[in-house]
Design a protein around this motif. Sequence first.
Motif, PDB file in Angstrom:
ATOM      1  N   ASP A 171       0.843  -1.201   0.000  1.00 28.65           N
ATOM      2  CA  ASP A 171       0.000   0.000   0.000  1.00 28.65           C
ATOM      3  C   ASP A 171       0.876   1.248   0.000  1.00 28.65           C
ATOM      4  O   ASP A 171       0.631   2.199  -0.755  1.00 28.65           O
ATOM      5  CB  ASP A 171      -0.931   0.002   1.218  1.00 28.65           C
ATOM      6  N   MET A 172       1.908   1.238   0.818  1.00 29.96           N
ATOM      7  CA  MET A 172       2.820   2.381   0.877  1.00 29.96           C
ATOM      8  C   MET A 172       3.647   2.476  -0.402  1.00 29.96           C
ATOM      9  O   MET A 172       3.817   3.569  -0.964  1.00 29.96           O
ATOM     10  CB  MET A 172       3.738   2.285   2.089  1.00 29.96           C
ATOM     11  N   VAL A 173       4.174   1.339  -0.861  1.00 32.97           N
ATOM     12  CA  VAL A 173       4.984   1.337  -2.086  1.00 32.97           C
ATOM     13  C   VAL A 173       4.184   1.887  -3.262  1.00 32.97           C
ATOM     14  O   VAL A 173       4.660   2.746  -4.019  1.00 32.97           O
ATOM     15  CB  VAL A 173       5.489  -0.086  -2.389  1.00 32.97           C
ATOM     16  N   SER A 174       2.960   1.396  -3.416  1.00 33.37           N
ATOM     17  CA  SER A 174       2.119   1.828  -4.549  1.00 33.37           C
ATOM     18  C   SER A 174       1.809   3.312  -4.468  1.00 33.37           C
ATOM     19  O   SER A 174       1.844   4.027  -5.485  1.00 33.37           O
ATOM     20  CB  SER A 174       0.818   1.022  -4.564  1.00 33.37           C
ATOM     21  N   GLU A 175       1.506   3.789  -3.277  1.00 34.04           N
ATOM     22  CA  GLU A 175       1.164   5.205  -3.105  1.00 34.04           C
ATOM     23  C   GLU A 175       2.361   6.095  -3.431  1.00 34.04           C
ATOM     24  O   GLU A 175       2.233   7.094  -4.159  1.00 34.04           O
ATOM     25  CB  GLU A 175       0.700   5.456  -1.676  1.00 34.04           C
ATOM     26  N   LEU A 176       3.526   5.747  -2.901  1.00 34.21           N
ATOM     27  CA  LEU A 176       4.719   6.566  -3.131  1.00 34.21           C
ATOM     28  C   LEU A 176       5.130   6.551  -4.598  1.00 34.21           C
ATOM     29  O   LEU A 176       5.434   7.599  -5.183  1.00 34.21           O
ATOM     30  CB  LEU A 176       5.867   6.063  -2.258  1.00 34.21           C
ATOM     31  N   ALA A 177       5.159   5.359  -5.202  1.00 35.54           N
ATOM     32  CA  ALA A 177       5.608   5.247  -6.590  1.00 35.54           C
ATOM     33  C   ALA A 177       4.669   5.940  -7.560  1.00 35.54           C
ATOM     34  O   ALA A 177       5.098   6.422  -8.617  1.00 35.54           O
ATOM     35  CB  ALA A 177       5.756   3.773  -6.971  1.00 35.54           C
ATOM     36  N   ALA A 178       3.388   5.997  -7.221  1.00 36.38           N
ATOM     37  CA  ALA A 178       2.395   6.581  -8.125  1.00 36.38           C
ATOM     38  C   ALA A 178       2.422   8.106  -8.146  1.00 36.38           C
ATOM     39  O   ALA A 178       1.988   8.718  -9.133  1.00 36.38           O
ATOM     40  CB  ALA A 178       0.997   6.106  -7.731  1.00 36.38           C
ATOM     41  N   LYS A 179       2.941   8.721  -7.101  1.00 33.67           N
ATOM     42  CA  LYS A 179       2.827  10.184  -7.019  1.00 33.67           C
ATOM     43  C   LYS A 179       4.140  10.933  -7.236  1.00 33.67           C
ATOM     44  O   LYS A 179       4.115  12.153  -7.409  1.00 33.67           O
ATOM     45  CB  LYS A 179       2.226  10.582  -5.669  1.00 33.67           C
ATOM     46  N   ASP A 180       5.275  10.239  -7.211  1.00 36.22           N
ATOM     47  CA  ASP A 180       6.556  10.948  -7.286  1.00 36.22           C
ATOM     48  C   ASP A 180       7.399  10.413  -8.444  1.00 36.22           C
ATOM     49  O   ASP A 180       7.927   9.303  -8.384  1.00 36.22           O
ATOM     50  CB  ASP A 180       7.321  10.778  -5.969  1.00 36.22           C
ATOM     51  N   PRO A 181       7.561  11.208  -9.520  1.00 37.91           N
ATOM     52  CA  PRO A 181       8.331  10.737 -10.679  1.00 37.91           C
ATOM     53  C   PRO A 181       9.827  10.595 -10.398  1.00 37.91           C
ATOM     54  O   PRO A 181      10.545  10.004 -11.201  1.00 37.91           O
ATOM     55  CB  PRO A 181       8.075  11.825 -11.740  1.00 37.91           C
ATOM     56  N   LEU A 182      10.305  11.122  -9.272  1.00 35.76           N
ATOM     57  CA  LEU A 182      11.712  10.963  -8.923  1.00 35.76           C
ATOM     58  C   LEU A 182      11.991   9.635  -8.238  1.00 35.76           C
ATOM     59  O   LEU A 182      13.141   9.263  -8.056  1.00 35.76           O
ATOM     60  CB  LEU A 182      12.167  12.120  -8.022  1.00 35.76           C
ATOM     61  N   ILE A 183      10.925   8.929  -7.839  1.00 44.20           N
ATOM     62  CA  ILE A 183      11.110   7.583  -7.294  1.00 44.20           C
ATOM     63  C   ILE A 183      11.293   6.634  -8.472  1.00 44.20           C
ATOM     64  O   ILE A 183      10.364   6.343  -9.213  1.00 44.20           O
ATOM     65  CB  ILE A 183       9.925   7.159  -6.412  1.00 44.20           C
TER      66      ILE A 183
END
Length: 422
Positions: free
Chosen positions: A160-172
């Motif tokens: 849940d955390m991985v998906s949320e972070l990866a979806a919103k930040d193009p620098l990840i």
Amino acid sequence: MAALETQLTELQKQYDDFKTLGLQLNMARGKPGSGQLDLSAGLLGAFPSYKLEDGTDARNYGILNGIPECRNLFAGLLGINADRIIAGASSSLNVMFDTMASLCLFGTGGGKPWHYYKFEGTPVKFLCPVPGYDRHFTICEELGIEMIPVPLLEDGPDMDMVSELAAKDPLIKGIWCVPLYSNPEGVCYSDEVVDRLASMETAAEDFRIFWDNAYGVHHFEERTPLKDILAACESAGHPDRTYYFFSTSKITFPGAGVALVASGEKNINELKKHMSAQTIGHNKLNQLHHVQFFKTPEGIRHHMELHAKELAPRFQMVLDWLEREISGTGYARWTSPKGGYFISLYTKPGCASRTVELAKNAGLTLTPAGAAYPYGNDPEDSHIRIAPSYPSLEELEKAMKLFCICIKLAATEHLLKEEKEN
């Protein structure tokens, strides 16, 4: 408080007795023990032949992506398409660093080089399940990649955390994964986690999974299955999302084995292009010798059954000591892995660094507390990685007796300090 002070006095005496022994014990890294290394002694013998099946002389230049026999051997072992494998350096750490450095220098899929963002003042970021492998974090630090810790749950990273972070930040730009018997937690990724990693939406088009399957054949008893991440990515429409790494570092000889990277067709072509400027060909003799030694994937599996007979008693000894000396005290909890190389132990918060310090001062070297977290920062100061593979059973017995004393001594000191402050 009086009971704690009495306990502290007794523990201090036991600890001081150990200090007089002048011990030099080491459980810092997951190094194979001498018995494990002896299992591969046949690799040190003469070559039956230097010729490949097609007649090529392996002593000469060429074959950038590794000899076909070697790629076929590991393709059969891991269930990977041999055409999507590059068999190259002697360790997967080597290949992982080179792959990450390539992305920093050249980018991938037509995207900007990752170091472009660093020079613009906004370095790229990587998701790091914790606790995790300290060498992964060292690669990121060396290359100036910002690390974002995410919790490692019982079936893999917190998706849940991985998906949320990866979806919103193009620098990840990616995530580190040790999917089977993870270092150091011993976690095995579930099918659901594999599918979510393969299919999740990412703000960065060049998001990459660094899939370090370091312990893919390191089972103690039953073989734990692992879903094919490359096939899952292909099915999800992201054929080049994953770089899959594997090596024989803990199968034959560390630093003198064979390592591979597997990925989608575009990624493999990119890597080969960059490698062609780096080398004319890797150590084909070493690859051929491994093929001649193992012969088949089943040969590797049998070899690893022999490794398990060496490793399992060491892990059981660690668990037995912890159960006998620490269970029920509230001073620590620990994992019971079904394979791999490590046991995670969690002291009372605030006690890990002191436990490691006490052990070192009495002659037992452990992995530094906090090493399994990015930048060495364990916010709870509670995690210690135990590596039982290297010491002999006699040495391990002494190490665990001392280690348990150190856990109890650090916890007792901490409790006394808390009582005095209150």
